[in-house]
Motif scaffolding. Structure first.
Motif, short mmCIF file in Angstrom:
data_model
loop_
_atom_site.label_atom_id
_atom_site.label_comp_id
_atom_site.label_asym_id
_atom_site.label_seq_id
_atom_site.Cartn_x
_atom_site.Cartn_y
_atom_site.Cartn_z
N VAL A 97 0.85 -1.19 0.00
CA VAL A 97 0.00 0.00 0.00
C VAL A 97 0.89 1.24 0.00
CG1 VAL A 97 -1.75 1.31 1.25
CG2 VAL A 97 -1.85 -1.20 1.23
N PHE A 98 0.59 2.17 -0.90
CA PHE A 98 1.40 3.39 -1.01
C PHE A 98 0.49 4.61 -1.01
CE2 PHE A 98 3.80 6.61 -3.44
CZ PHE A 98 4.95 6.66 -2.66
N ASP A 99 0.76 5.54 -0.12
CA ASP A 99 -0.03 6.76 0.03
C ASP A 99 0.52 7.82 -0.93
OD1 ASP A 99 -1.34 9.05 0.79
OD2 ASP A 99 -1.10 8.71 2.94
N LEU A 100 -0.29 8.23 -1.90
CA LEU A 100 0.17 9.21 -2.88
C LEU A 100 0.44 10.57 -2.25
CD1 LEU A 100 -2.11 8.33 -5.94
CD2 LEU A 100 0.33 7.89 -5.68
N ASN A 101 -0.05 10.79 -1.04
CA ASN A 101 0.26 12.05 -0.34
C ASN A 101 1.74 12.16 0.02
OD1 ASN A 101 -1.99 13.67 -0.29
ND2 ASN A 101 -2.81 12.82 1.59
N LYS A 102 2.45 11.03 -0.01
CA LYS A 102 3.88 11.05 0.30
C LYS A 102 4.71 11.64 -0.83
CE LYS A 102 4.06 6.96 3.32
NZ LYS A 102 4.68 5.61 3.49
N VAL A 103 4.11 11.72 -2.00
CA VAL A 103 4.87 12.09 -3.20
C VAL A 103 5.10 13.60 -3.26
CG1 VAL A 103 4.96 12.00 -5.71
CG2 VAL A 103 3.94 10.10 -4.42
N GLN A 104 6.30 13.97 -3.58
CA GLN A 104 6.66 15.36 -3.87
C GLN A 104 7.62 15.33 -5.05
OE1 GLN A 104 9.60 17.12 -1.01
NE2 GLN A 104 9.20 15.27 0.19
N PRO A 105 7.93 16.47 -5.65
CA PRO A 105 8.87 16.46 -6.78
C PRO A 105 10.24 15.93 -6.36
CG PRO A 105 7.64 18.51 -6.74
CD PRO A 105 7.33 17.81 -5.45
N TYR A 106 10.75 14.98 -7.16
CA TYR A 106 12.03 14.35 -6.84
C TYR A 106 13.00 14.44 -8.00
CZ TYR A 106 9.65 12.08 -2.89
OH TYR A 106 8.96 11.83 -1.75
N VAL A 107 14.27 14.31 -7.66
CA VAL A 107 15.34 14.13 -8.63
C VAL A 107 15.95 12.77 -8.34
CG1 VAL A 107 17.58 14.95 -9.44
CG2 VAL A 107 15.81 16.60 -8.78
N SER A 108 16.17 11.97 -9.38
CA SER A 108 16.75 10.65 -9.16
C SER A 108 18.24 10.66 -9.47
CB SER A 108 16.06 9.60 -10.04
OG SER A 108 16.30 9.87 -11.41
N GLY A 109 18.93 9.66 -8.92
CA GLY A 109 20.34 9.51 -9.20
C GLY A 109 21.21 10.01 -8.06
N PRO A 110 22.51 9.91 -8.25
CA PRO A 110 23.17 9.59 -9.52
C PRO A 110 23.15 8.10 -9.86
CG PRO A 110 24.80 9.92 -7.78
CD PRO A 110 23.47 10.27 -7.18
N ASN A 111 23.12 7.85 -11.15
CA ASN A 111 23.34 6.53 -11.75
C ASN A 111 22.19 5.54 -11.63
OD1 ASN A 111 26.00 7.39 -12.36
ND2 ASN A 111 26.70 6.75 -10.33
N THR A 112 21.19 5.80 -10.82
CA THR A 112 20.10 4.84 -10.68
C THR A 112 18.84 5.56 -10.21
OG1 THR A 112 19.30 2.90 -9.44
CG2 THR A 112 20.89 4.32 -8.34
N VAL A 113 17.67 5.04 -10.61
CA VAL A 113 16.41 5.63 -10.17
C VAL A 113 16.09 5.24 -8.73
CG1 VAL A 113 15.44 5.72 -12.48
CG2 VAL A 113 15.05 3.69 -11.08
N LYS A 114 16.88 4.33 -8.17
CA LYS A 114 16.61 3.88 -6.80
C LYS A 114 17.20 4.82 -5.75
CE LYS A 114 16.19 -0.97 -8.13
NZ LYS A 114 16.65 -2.35 -7.93
N VAL A 115 17.85 5.88 -6.21
CA VAL A 115 18.33 6.93 -5.31
C VAL A 115 17.54 8.19 -5.64
CG1 VAL A 115 20.28 8.39 -4.66
CG2 VAL A 115 20.64 5.96 -5.16
N MET A 116 16.90 8.78 -4.65
CA MET A 116 16.09 9.97 -4.93
C MET A 116 16.39 11.06 -3.91
SD MET A 116 12.25 9.03 -3.59
CE MET A 116 11.91 8.77 -1.83
N THR A 117 16.25 12.30 -4.39
CA THR A 117 16.41 13.47 -3.55
C THR A 117 15.29 14.43 -3.88
OG1 THR A 117 18.82 13.21 -3.64
CG2 THR A 117 17.97 15.32 -2.84
N SER A 118 14.65 14.99 -2.88
CA SER A 118 13.56 15.91 -3.16
C SER A 118 14.09 17.19 -3.80
CB SER A 118 12.81 16.25 -1.87
OG SER A 118 13.59 17.09 -1.04
N VAL A 119 13.25 17.82 -4.59
CA VAL A 119 13.63 19.08 -5.22
C VAL A 119 13.91 20.14 -4.15
CG1 VAL A 119 12.78 20.99 -6.64
CG2 VAL A 119 12.45 18.63 -7.39
N ASN A 120 13.15 20.10 -3.06
CA ASN A 120 13.38 21.06 -1.97
C ASN A 120 14.78 20.90 -1.38
OD1 ASN A 120 10.88 22.30 -2.14
ND2 ASN A 120 9.91 20.86 -0.71
#
Length: 227
Positions: free
Chosen positions: A129-152
């Protein structure tokens, strides 16, 4: 494998943000070699462009495939698309020769009468189960989509940008171009930054031009690439 989306997606978030969030939160091969079925109340808040972005990137996340249910949102989109294709006629491409596989209103009606769905007693290897309220703009990487950093967070770090690229099958549909145009309208690309843009298809670029989005990007200093 079943993924249940709960809570509707806020309007400022894109399908790309959703799939980057999923890949970032579940980054220990939870979906490796699984076929993912996305369902839940939150699905209805996702546009077809957003669903396409999410489904397309499930393979980069490690899954074999990602599928969404055939619901009223999709059926409305298919009907609108079939009407558009009927009005437009052949597009001058090789696939025009095989009309048997072309989407039309009759095929949409047949689909409505026999909508594919999982069996009531279908077995799922995992259910998440995943709550879409958790989503914010993200940047992925480096090198893989499994690493993410929020735009903020990126903003706080004041990461310097040299090149910005709005391209690919999950980044440059009409909704994406419209969103980018809204951001840059009346502004200019910063000195020292190269901003490249390519529509997902000739059709998308034409529609973006008709809506004025393409001109907004060019006036801001974007460098156009072929679709």
């Amino acid at each position: 494998m079943g993924f249940f989306f709960v809570v509707i997606l806020v309007i400022s978030i894109t399908g790309k943000d959703v799939i980057l969030a999923l890949a970032g939160y579940f980054n220990h091969d939870e979906v490796l070699n699984h076929a993912i079925e996305f369902t839940g109340d939150g699905v209805a808040s996702l546009t077809i462009d957003q669903r396409l972005s999410i489904a397309n990137m499930t393979t980069e996340w490690g899954a074999l495939a990602g599928v969404f249910p055939i619901d009223s949102v999709l059926l409305k989109w298919l009907t609108t698309r079939a009407e558009y294709l009927k009005k437009r006629g052949p597009a001058g491409v090789p696939s025009d020769a095989d009309a048997s596989n072309r989407l039309d209103l009759q095929r949409v009606e047949v689909l409505k009468q026999n909508i594919p769905a999982a069996d009531a007693d279908a077995y799922y290897a995992k259910e998440i189960v995943f709550d879409l309220n958790k989503v914010q703009p993200y940047v992925s990487g480096p090198n893989t989509v499994k690493v993410m950093t929020s735009v903020n967070e990126m903003r706080r770090k004041k990461v310097k940008i040299h090149k910005a690229i709005l391209v690919s099958c999950v980044n440059s549909r009409l909704e994406d171009i419209a969103t980018a145009a809204k951001v840059v309208r009346g502004k200019k690309v910063a000195p020292g930054v190269e901003f490249y843009v390519a529509a997902a298809s000739n059709e998308v670029q034409k529609r973006a031009e008709e809506a004025g989005y393409w001109q907004d990007l060019l006036e801001a200093g974007a460098i156009p690439l072929p679709p």
